[in-house]
Design a protein around this motif. Structure first.
Motif, PDB file in Angstrom:
ATOM      1  N   THR A   8      -2.200   1.181  11.588  1.00  0.00           N
ATOM      2  CA  THR A   8      -1.161   1.222  10.565  1.00  0.00           C
ATOM      3  C   THR A   8      -0.995  -0.175   9.977  1.00  0.00           C
ATOM      4  O   THR A   8      -0.753  -1.137  10.714  1.00  0.00           O
ATOM      5  CB  THR A   8       0.192   1.686  11.131  1.00  0.00           C
ATOM      6  OG1 THR A   8       0.036   2.975  11.717  1.00  0.00           O
ATOM      7  CG2 THR A   8       1.244   1.754  10.035  1.00  0.00           C
ATOM      8  N   ASP A  10       1.333  -2.163   7.327  1.00  0.00           N
ATOM      9  CA  ASP A  10       2.644  -1.943   6.709  1.00  0.00           C
ATOM     10  C   ASP A  10       3.103  -3.202   5.969  1.00  0.00           C
ATOM     11  O   ASP A  10       3.375  -4.235   6.586  1.00  0.00           O
ATOM     12  CB  ASP A  10       3.666  -1.578   7.789  1.00  0.00           C
ATOM     13  CG  ASP A  10       5.022  -1.194   7.197  1.00  0.00           C
ATOM     14  OD1 ASP A  10       5.083  -0.885   6.002  1.00  0.00           O
ATOM     15  OD2 ASP A  10       6.013  -1.225   7.957  1.00  0.00           O
ATOM     16  N   SER A  28       0.150  -1.072   2.135  1.00  0.00           N
ATOM     17  CA  SER A  28       0.411  -0.240   3.316  1.00  0.00           C
ATOM     18  C   SER A  28      -0.545   0.950   3.316  1.00  0.00           C
ATOM     19  O   SER A  28      -0.737   1.597   2.277  1.00  0.00           O
ATOM     20  CB  SER A  28       1.855   0.272   3.322  1.00  0.00           C
ATOM     21  OG  SER A  28       2.779  -0.792   3.315  1.00  0.00           O
ATOM     22  N   SER A  30      -2.742   3.780   6.490  1.00  0.00           N
ATOM     23  CA  SER A  30      -3.001   4.088   7.897  1.00  0.00           C
ATOM     24  C   SER A  30      -4.319   4.837   8.021  1.00  0.00           C
ATOM     25  O   SER A  30      -4.815   5.421   7.046  1.00  0.00           O
ATOM     26  CB  SER A  30      -1.866   4.924   8.486  1.00  0.00           C
ATOM     27  OG  SER A  30      -1.746   6.153   7.790  1.00  0.00           O
TER      28      SER A  30
END
Length: 546
Positions: A8, A10, A28, A30
């Motif tokens: 992830t 972010d 961001s 994932s």
């Protein structure tokens, strides 16, 4: 993505300390376990810097100013250098763009493959060797035992990339980052390497983060994609949806830049050929060794080829097929071993000095890498003016005027005082094209002129080249392994394999009705073919994938 994310990222922000601007701005995304994610964008979009931030391998001039990176729940931004070293290899592996740069030329393949296992696994030398041999077999390296004792320079680009992939996958990482892993490879080898990477990742349950500017690869391999522009994430979602119905203008621009077929304007070009090869042969002698000589190699083997005024003949084939050697032999930049090269009816291989001079003045070459082919100390105007030194009837004022006219034609008006390092890759290639056409040649060889360029820049250069040819009417030999670019510009196509022409014909015949198995294999391996323009979300996804 289903289930918890493996990686992830972010709100990642990276700043260049020298200029103070953000190279990655609030990005961001994932990646799930076993997922294939493509990170798409042109040069300067920040995709490689984002990948290096995950590994903790940012250059000294780039610093992280904000954001979190979590791998399997662990915050990598808080990890110590020692912890990051423990994670590189067993948890995160990376395949770089140019394997010759990332492999140490002074160490054997076996030594380099063993390094990661020695650092991260408690194995005996025999176990390390056995695992290395087994992995080399999995990536289809012939004679893996001999490979371990060899050095990187003894292998082709495709073999080196397979070896890099084997070295990375030996440690069975949870995440594999592949940074433009096939940019320097021809179409067939590119397909083989990527198919192999996907197969290994699937067998090991490895997630893949593919960094690329090639949307054809995204269509073929990725499940999801994120698009970066100047450090910002502008679009993300399922890869097929993004390609079929992009919502952001930049993504639409990338999809629009994919090469597309246009009507062939000189399919049956009239008149005598400007240049023709008849039974042309080029043989490279074997190098001396301690015990005897290596056998000689026939790089061009009895080739017959002709190009007429205003016609673009594309020569395609894999690395080592002889296409670049053919182009240089036709320009007499390397010696031919046999046959003829007829320029306006005269054989330039046996021509007298006056005929050869006229041939030299009527032909030009556009190189693959514009940066290395431009003198870094010469300004753009000086570079473009250089071929005019051999036109004595032009005064200094006439030369300056001619240079300004050509720079305007290629879209570089006012750039005459700039140095090569002040230009982008596309601008440098425009300079190379301007230098080639300033003397108004009748024959131009373009050797992989767009292979090093981003999609949108490639589109601009191909359009410029085609427009200039229509205006000037020069004959062109277009050498490329990029079949999508060939489909856009070629009138006729010549397919070479192992120094021989295995098939030739009109562009439409070769692409729509290929006869030879090698031609069919090349077409099947090209991921950028038949990509439609985005019209609406109703475009069938199957139309996007070859």
């Amino acid at each position: 993505m289903s289930g918890p994310a493996l990686l992830t990222v972010d709100g990642l922000k990276l700043r260049a300390t020298g200029i103070g601007s953000l190279v990655v701005d609030d990005v961001s995304f994932s990646i799930g376990r076993g997922e294939f994610l493509a990170v798409v964008g042109e040069s300067g979009s920040g995709k490689t810097m984002a990948a290096r931030a995950i590994l903790g391998l940012l250059p000294p001039a780039i610093i992280r100013v904000d954001g979190r990176i979590r791998l399997d729940g662990e915050d990598l931004t808080q990890a110590t250098p020692e912890r990051l070293r423990q994670l590189r290899g067993p948890a995160i592996g990376m395949v770089f763009q140019e394997p010759m740069v990332s492999l140490n030329p002074a160490l054997t393949i076996g030594t380099q493959m063993a390094e990661g296992l020695k650092l991260h696994r408690r194995l005996s030398p025999q176990e390390i060797r056995a695992k290395s041999v087994a992995m080399l077999q999995r990536v289809q390296i012939r004679d893996p035992e001999r490979c371990l004792a060899a050095f990187p320079h003894e292998f082709s680009g495709g073999m080196r990339q397979r070896i890099m992939l084997a070295s990375v996958m030996l440690l069975r990482p949870s995440l594999l980052i592949a940074d433009e892993p096939t940019t320097a490879l021809d179409t067939l080898v590119q397909r083989e390497v990527l198919d192999l990477m996907v197969e290994l990742a699937r067998q090991e349950g490895t997630a893949v983060m593919l960094i690329t500017h090639n949307l054809g690869l995204v269509a073929r391999y990725a499940q999801r994609a994120v698009v970066l522009q100047r450090g910002k994430l502008v679009e993300s979602g399922p890869a097929q949806r993004i390609l079929a119905a992009p919502t952001h203008s930049y993504t639409r621009q990338l999809v629009d830049a994919l090469p597309r077929r246009e009507a062939a304007t000189h399919r049956d070009a009239p008149g005598e050929p400007v240049i023709a090869a008849r039974g042309l042969e080029v043989t490279f002698g074997g190098r001396r060794r301690f015990f005897g000589r290596r056998p000689s190699v026939r790089a061009v083997d009895g080739v017959d080829l002709e190009v007429r005024a205003g016609e673009t003949v594309a020569v395609v084939g894999g690395s080592g097929s002889g296409k670049t050697t053919l182009g240089r032999a036709m320009l007499r930049l390397i010696p031919a071993s046999g046959g003829q090269v007829l320029f306006r009816g005269s054989d330039i291989l046996s021509a007298d000095r006056a005929t050869l001079r006229a041939f030299r003045l009527g032909c030009q070459l556009v190189f693959q890498d514009p940066y290395s082919s431009l003198d870094p100390r010469m300004r753009v105007g000086q570079t473009v003016a250089e071929p005019l030194r051999h036109v004595p009837q032009l005064s200094a004022a006439d030369r300056e005027r001619r240079v300004e006219e050509v720079l305007e034609e290629v879209g570089l008006g006012g750039f005459g005082r700039r140095l090569p390092h002040e230009l982008s890759g596309g601008q440098r290639q425009r300079v190379a094209i301007a230098r080639a056409i300033v003397r108004r040649p009748v024959f131009v060889v373009a050797d992989e002129p767009v292979s090093a360029l981003d999609m949108t820049i490639q589109k601009q250069v191909l359009t410029l080249f085609r427009d200039l040819q229509r205006q000037r009417g020069f004959a062109c030999l277009f050498i490329s392994h990029d079949l999508a670019a060939v489909e856009e510009v070629a009138d006729r196509v010549v397919v070479m394999q192992s120094g021989r022409i295995v098939e030739q014909g009109s562009r439409d015949d070769i692409f729509d009705r290929p006869q030879h198995d090698y031609t069919k294999a090349l077409l099947a391996a090209s991921p950028a073919l038949d990509m439609p323009k985005p019209r609406s979300s109703t475009i069938p996804v199957t139309d996007l994938v070859t």
